[in-house]
Design a protein around this motif. Structure first.
Motif, PDB file in Angstrom:
ATOM      1  N   ASN A  84      96.881  60.502  17.048  1.00 45.84           N
ATOM      2  CA  ASN A  84      97.536  59.914  18.289  1.00 45.84           C
ATOM      3  C   ASN A  84      96.445  59.623  19.259  1.00 45.84           C
ATOM      4  O   ASN A  84      96.665  58.955  20.277  1.00 45.84           O
ATOM      5  CB  ASN A  84      98.439  60.933  18.952  1.00 45.84           C
ATOM      6  CG  ASN A  84      99.607  61.327  18.036  1.00 45.84           C
ATOM      7  OD1 ASN A  84     100.284  60.444  17.210  1.00 45.84           O
ATOM      8  ND2 ASN A  84      99.962  62.448  17.925  1.00 45.84           N
ATOM      9  N   MET A  85      95.113  59.959  19.167  1.00 50.22           N
ATOM     10  CA  MET A  85      94.102  59.481  20.142  1.00 50.22           C
ATOM     11  C   MET A  85      93.721  58.024  19.606  1.00 50.22           C
ATOM     12  O   MET A  85      93.782  57.592  18.458  1.00 50.22           O
ATOM     13  CB  MET A  85      92.778  60.356  19.819  1.00 50.22           C
ATOM     14  CG  MET A  85      93.264  61.716  20.449  1.00 50.22           C
ATOM     15  SD  MET A  85      91.676  62.559  20.610  1.00 50.22           S
ATOM     16  CE  MET A  85      91.681  64.002  21.331  1.00 50.22           C
ATOM     17  N   GLU A  86      93.390  57.422  20.739  1.00 51.71           N
ATOM     18  CA  GLU A  86      92.868  55.889  20.572  1.00 51.71           C
ATOM     19  C   GLU A  86      91.726  55.934  19.542  1.00 51.71           C
ATOM     20  O   GLU A  86      90.767  56.513  19.827  1.00 51.71           O
ATOM     21  CB  GLU A  86      92.314  55.397  21.910  1.00 51.71           C
ATOM     22  CG  GLU A  86      92.442  53.920  22.017  1.00 51.71           C
ATOM     23  CD  GLU A  86      91.586  53.340  23.086  1.00 51.71           C
ATOM     24  OE1 GLU A  86      91.332  54.223  24.169  1.00 51.71           O
ATOM     25  OE2 GLU A  86      91.076  52.228  23.094  1.00 51.71           O
ATOM     26  N   GLY A  87      91.865  54.945  18.588  1.00 49.07           N
ATOM     27  CA  GLY A  87      90.851  54.667  17.589  1.00 49.07           C
ATOM     28  C   GLY A  87      91.050  55.680  16.247  1.00 49.07           C
ATOM     29  O   GLY A  87      90.567  55.304  15.409  1.00 49.07           O
ATOM     30  N   TYR A  88      92.082  56.531  16.377  1.00 49.38           N
ATOM     31  CA  TYR A  88      92.102  57.067  15.128  1.00 49.38           C
ATOM     32  C   TYR A  88      92.480  56.363  14.033  1.00 49.38           C
ATOM     33  O   TYR A  88      92.017  56.532  12.875  1.00 49.38           O
ATOM     34  CB  TYR A  88      93.141  58.483  15.321  1.00 49.38           C
ATOM     35  CG  TYR A  88      93.691  59.057  14.184  1.00 49.38           C
ATOM     36  CD1 TYR A  88      92.718  60.161  13.786  1.00 49.38           C
ATOM     37  CD2 TYR A  88      94.586  58.857  13.785  1.00 49.38           C
ATOM     38  CE1 TYR A  88      93.092  61.029  12.554  1.00 49.38           C
ATOM     39  CE2 TYR A  88      95.177  59.830  12.458  1.00 49.38           C
ATOM     40  CZ  TYR A  88      94.273  60.595  12.081  1.00 49.38           C
ATOM     41  OH  TYR A  88      94.617  61.517  10.984  1.00 49.38           O
ATOM     42  N   ARG A 137      77.523  57.658   8.066  1.00 46.98           N
ATOM     43  CA  ARG A 137      78.243  58.463   9.248  1.00 46.98           C
ATOM     44  C   ARG A 137      78.990  57.426   9.954  1.00 46.98           C
ATOM     45  O   ARG A 137      78.570  56.215  10.261  1.00 46.98           O
ATOM     46  CB  ARG A 137      77.200  59.114  10.424  1.00 46.98           C
ATOM     47  CG  ARG A 137      76.464  60.377   9.821  1.00 46.98           C
ATOM     48  CD  ARG A 137      75.424  60.459  10.713  1.00 46.98           C
ATOM     49  NE  ARG A 137      75.460  61.162  11.933  1.00 46.98           N
ATOM     50  CZ  ARG A 137      74.799  60.980  12.915  1.00 46.98           C
ATOM     51  NH1 ARG A 137      73.544  60.284  12.842  1.00 46.98           N
ATOM     52  NH2 ARG A 137      75.018  61.195  14.119  1.00 46.98           N
ATOM     53  N   VAL A 138      80.310  57.628  10.114  1.00 49.15           N
ATOM     54  CA  VAL A 138      81.056  56.636  10.698  1.00 49.15           C
ATOM     55  C   VAL A 138      81.878  57.066  12.206  1.00 49.15           C
ATOM     56  O   VAL A 138      82.111  58.538  12.267  1.00 49.15           O
ATOM     57  CB  VAL A 138      82.178  56.138   9.868  1.00 49.15           C
ATOM     58  CG1 VAL A 138      81.539  55.380   8.842  1.00 49.15           C
ATOM     59  CG2 VAL A 138      83.200  57.221   9.533  1.00 49.15           C
ATOM     60  N   ASN A 139      82.094  56.500  12.894  1.00 53.82           N
ATOM     61  CA  ASN A 139      82.681  56.964  14.273  1.00 53.82           C
ATOM     62  C   ASN A 139      83.502  55.839  15.064  1.00 53.82           C
ATOM     63  O   ASN A 139      83.310  54.603  14.409  1.00 53.82           O
ATOM     64  CB  ASN A 139      81.820  57.725  15.035  1.00 53.82           C
ATOM     65  CG  ASN A 139      82.587  58.342  16.483  1.00 53.82           C
ATOM     66  OD1 ASN A 139      83.882  58.936  16.377  1.00 53.82           O
ATOM     67  ND2 ASN A 139      81.984  58.608  17.447  1.00 53.82           N
ATOM     68  N   ASN A 140      84.416  56.292  15.757  1.00 51.11           N
ATOM     69  CA  ASN A 140      85.149  55.099  16.716  1.00 51.11           C
ATOM     70  C   ASN A 140      84.883  55.576  18.114  1.00 51.11           C
ATOM     71  O   ASN A 140      85.138  56.689  18.564  1.00 51.11           O
ATOM     72  CB  ASN A 140      86.472  55.122  16.611  1.00 51.11           C
ATOM     73  CG  ASN A 140      87.164  53.809  17.370  1.00 51.11           C
ATOM     74  OD1 ASN A 140      86.647  53.497  18.151  1.00 51.11           O
ATOM     75  ND2 ASN A 140      88.080  53.291  16.592  1.00 51.11           N
ATOM     76  N   ARG A 141      84.078  55.002  18.833  1.00 51.52           N
ATOM     77  CA  ARG A 141      83.667  55.311  20.283  1.00 51.52           C
ATOM     78  C   ARG A 141      84.895  55.493  20.977  1.00 51.52           C
ATOM     79  O   ARG A 141      84.693  56.265  22.023  1.00 51.52           O
ATOM     80  CB  ARG A 141      82.674  54.108  20.872  1.00 51.52           C
ATOM     81  CG  ARG A 141      81.220  54.475  20.321  1.00 51.52           C
ATOM     82  CD  ARG A 141      80.367  53.270  20.497  1.00 51.52           C
ATOM     83  NE  ARG A 141      80.057  52.926  21.809  1.00 51.52           N
ATOM     84  CZ  ARG A 141      78.760  52.738  22.413  1.00 51.52           C
ATOM     85  NH1 ARG A 141      77.618  52.619  21.654  1.00 51.52           N
ATOM     86  NH2 ARG A 141      78.371  52.651  23.827  1.00 51.52           N
ATOM     87  N   ASN A 142      85.822  54.760  20.693  1.00 50.86           N
ATOM     88  CA  ASN A 142      87.119  54.905  21.595  1.00 50.86           C
ATOM     89  C   ASN A 142      87.622  56.361  21.416  1.00 50.86           C
ATOM     90  O   ASN A 142      88.417  57.127  22.434  1.00 50.86           O
ATOM     91  CB  ASN A 142      88.125  53.969  21.267  1.00 50.86           C
ATOM     92  CG  ASN A 142      87.731  52.489  21.617  1.00 50.86           C
ATOM     93  OD1 ASN A 142      87.055  52.239  22.746  1.00 50.86           O
ATOM     94  ND2 ASN A 142      88.050  51.720  20.825  1.00 50.86           N
ATOM     95  N   LEU A 143      87.641  56.819  20.290  1.00 49.06           N
ATOM     96  CA  LEU A 143      87.890  58.266  19.655  1.00 49.06           C
ATOM     97  C   LEU A 143      87.168  59.315  20.377  1.00 49.06           C
ATOM     98  O   LEU A 143      87.565  60.237  20.949  1.00 49.06           O
ATOM     99  CB  LEU A 143      87.814  58.354  18.175  1.00 49.06           C
ATOM    100  CG  LEU A 143      88.654  59.528  17.625  1.00 49.06           C
ATOM    101  CD1 LEU A 143      90.181  59.394  17.889  1.00 49.06           C
ATOM    102  CD2 LEU A 143      88.537  59.168  16.053  1.00 49.06           C
TER     103      LEU A 143
END
Lengths: 432, 432
Positions: B243-247, B171-177
């Motif tokens: 367009n969202m931060e971290g995308y 599982r991956v994510n970007n906390r900024n996203l």
């Protein structure tokens, strides 16, 4: 004592980043050496039937005191957990072993184990010793026979051999033989501990020093002189000690050492005591001939496990003098470590970056240690990095290389460059 | 609580031999597994350019508090050395790494290191967790780029591959996203820590539980419902987050993962938070599909080193969930360890004992793990020992075998015996 250092565009405080007093970091270059030694020895240990055991870094204080005495509290890291239990960081690997054996009384004997791990001693800072250091031990529990001792010695010798260390010898003795010898010369049984302690200093303070200390202790000067002046002679003509307690074990040791092909390494030395009180019979100490460094030592400790309240189990073992061993190998250039990273695959732009990673993965599949840029550095900086990191080859991937399914391979030592097809690269790099 | 046990002809007290509360011995069988995993991973780490670093087992308390907060004192082994210094056993391998990097500001960047070692936490005993356990980490310091994160992931995946573990996903994510997503739904910036903390519990307490806790925290119920009910959908249709931060970082991660051939392993999941506050961007968590065990995880912690007062260095890394990894491999029968000892060379009397040792040495020269008797056991007892120790072959050396320069080789599983010339034995045993 704090000092502000300006680094880049920041001020920061350096003392905060020091390891705790008496401890140190082991940077990659040195850690690779330590693991090299461990790997080489481990292979040998396993060939001789030793298996790995790991016991906790700290033990109940009672247990540590059972081996080290109540006074050990001053020499170890002692603490209390939140449940009020008295604990201490282990000061060697033998205490945990003895506890494990006592705790598992139904285990097959002999129990032969190796252990590699950190131990901690709250040494006097003047001693210039680290308070945290690694130990590497092999021990055989359950056998009362000289076979077990010589097996440990043979295993130790093969480790040194595998590490390229040839120029060493092993002093061997039987403390019972020294005891009988001293009594035959007129020493009194009740004073033997003092005799042992003082003779143990022979290497450090010389014959005169030993005689002087024996006299200061109140022992008969004539006896002291007789003993000290005869230690060497007795060691050389040890056949004359026949019929003394412990002589047969030395003879058996010599016989067995021939079968193991290590007899030329053993040297009987009746003056060898090896400090620690728990030794009960055979003792050994391994030293290099040229630099006079002790690379390890050990012996029989047949009463320790019982003294802990455990079963009556004879035991023998050897501990490696790891830091001196590494020091010796360094001085003699015996480390034959391959380059940590063999190839750096450099990219010239974003497009070639993917290509470079692909090339790197092909080489990694063949077992080669490869680095690529993960910092977004320009080509020149990538080459600088590879050079500073001591990477022997750089494979450059640019537009023309991609077209040719190749890389430009640069030998960083000679500066020579050649175009190499990717499909041929892994095989080629394996051979270099 | 003490209990006297009668063993052989002795009474002794068993509780004294227990490891200290919360710790345990790692017996040879398990330790071999741990070393097997470490060896396999280490080879992979080195192929990817990671080098070993070892930092001390304890650090100055200030440093530990800088990462863990003052309250960390309750969760670690805290003690004071004899010089009055406040110290604590390390609770992870990252604190030492960060200190090392800060202490060596002129090191080449990226600094890529692996570490394998014990850490200690004074956990609540109910948690059924050990207070001493091993960690295995890889980290890259100095690179702000997604390249570094994906390199760590690719390296981790190759480790699992080498261990035979295939059925897992990351599982991956970007906390900024997640942050931007929450704000777009109406969450307030100042409350984000709480949102994160509660969403992090999704696996444990489910959607309803998360909604309930969000409501209890006083957040708008409609917003909470909107967020929670959309987490899965958003994860699946994440192109809409453009367009969202971290995308962009997620997109780059996906691109790079294709080159590393691990893209089929990655699964974007906007609900992944990974507890620890120090993560600053990308986060990952590796889980097996069948047993739902977390085998490891990590992410970016770009502000930690600076927060310690060190230089401003971005960082990323992954920690292996060692005990779960071993548990998984055990359950799936993935350990393919050879017999610890392959041959026992048995003697029938004193004369054949030397011969047996000679035979053993010949096999050891060929790299085979061999055991001989060091206890003076009779032949029958030697065979019993070999059988109980799971040694697959016994080579019996008696008078007639010595004459024929042979041994009688017994396959302990089938009971089949054959006479084998010594000179042929090493080659033969290597193949078995």
């Amino acid at each position: 004592m704090k000092k502000n250092i300006r680094q880049g565009n920041q001020d920061f405080n350096m003392t905060e980043f020091q390891p705790a007093k008496g401890t140190r970091d082991i940077a990659p270059e040195e850690m690779r050496k330590l693991l090299f030694v461990f790997d080489a020895c481990r292979k040998v240990f396993e060939k001789y039937g030793f298996a790995p055991l790991e016991t906790p870094a700290f033990e109940n204080f009672e247990l540590l005191a059972a081996k080290g005495g109540e006074g050990v509290k001053d020499e170890i890291y002692f603490f209390r957990d939140k449940g009020g239990r008295d604990l201490g960081l282990r000061f060697d690997l033998t205490v945990g072993l003895a506890r494990f054996v006592a705790n598992n009384p139904n285990m097959q004997k002999p129990f032969k184990r190796y252990a590699f791990g950190k131990v901690w001693r709250y040494d006097n800072p003047q001693a210039m010793r680290w308070r945290e250091f690694y130990q590497l031990d092999i021990d055989t529990i359950g056998s009362p026979q000289v076979e077990a001792d010589v097996e440990c010695l043979a295993c130790f010798c093969e480790c040194l051999d595998k590490l390229g260390i040839k120029n060493y010898y092993i002093r061997v003795n039987n403390r019972n033989l020294l005891k009988t010898f001293l009594i035959s010369k007129g020493a009194q049984e009740k004073n033997l501990d003092d005799w042992f302690r003082i003779i143990d200093k022979l290497d450090k303070i010389g014959k005169e020093g030993v005689e002087k200390e024996l006299a200061e202790k109140g022992f008969d000067k004539k006896i002291a002189k007789d003993v000290v002046s005869n230690l060497e002679k007795v060691s050389e003509e040890f056949g004359k000690l026949k019929n003394m307690e412990g002589y047969d074990e030395i003879i058996r040791m010599m016989e067995l050492s021939k079968i193991y092909n290590i007899s030329n390494k053993l040297k009987f030395d009746i003056s060898l005591v090896r400090g620690l009180e728990y030794y009960t019979g055979l003792v050994f100490e391994v030293a290099t001939r040229d630099l006079k460094l002790s690379l390890g030592g050990g012996g029989r400790y047949d009463r320790m496990i019982k003294s802990f309240g455990g079963p009556d189990l004879p035991a023998t073992g050897i501990s490696f003098g790891l830091s001196r061993l590494i020091q010796y190998m360094d001085e003699k250039n015996l480390f034959v470590l391959p380059a940590a990273k063999k190839v750096f695959v450099a990219n010239v732009d974003e497009t070639s970056k993917s290509y470079a990673i692909g090339v790197a993965q092909k080489m990694r599949s063949a077992g080669i240690a490869v680095e690529t840029d993960s910092m977004g550095k320009k080509l020149g900086k990538q080459l600088e990095y590879a050079s500073a990191a001591g990477i022997p080859f750089v494979a450059i991937a640019g537009e023309s290389e991609i077209k040719l399914k190749s890389v430009k391979l640069r030998n960083m030592k000679t500066g020579k460059e050649e175009m190499v097809k990717i499909e041929k690269l892994p095989e080629m790099m394996k051979e270099k």
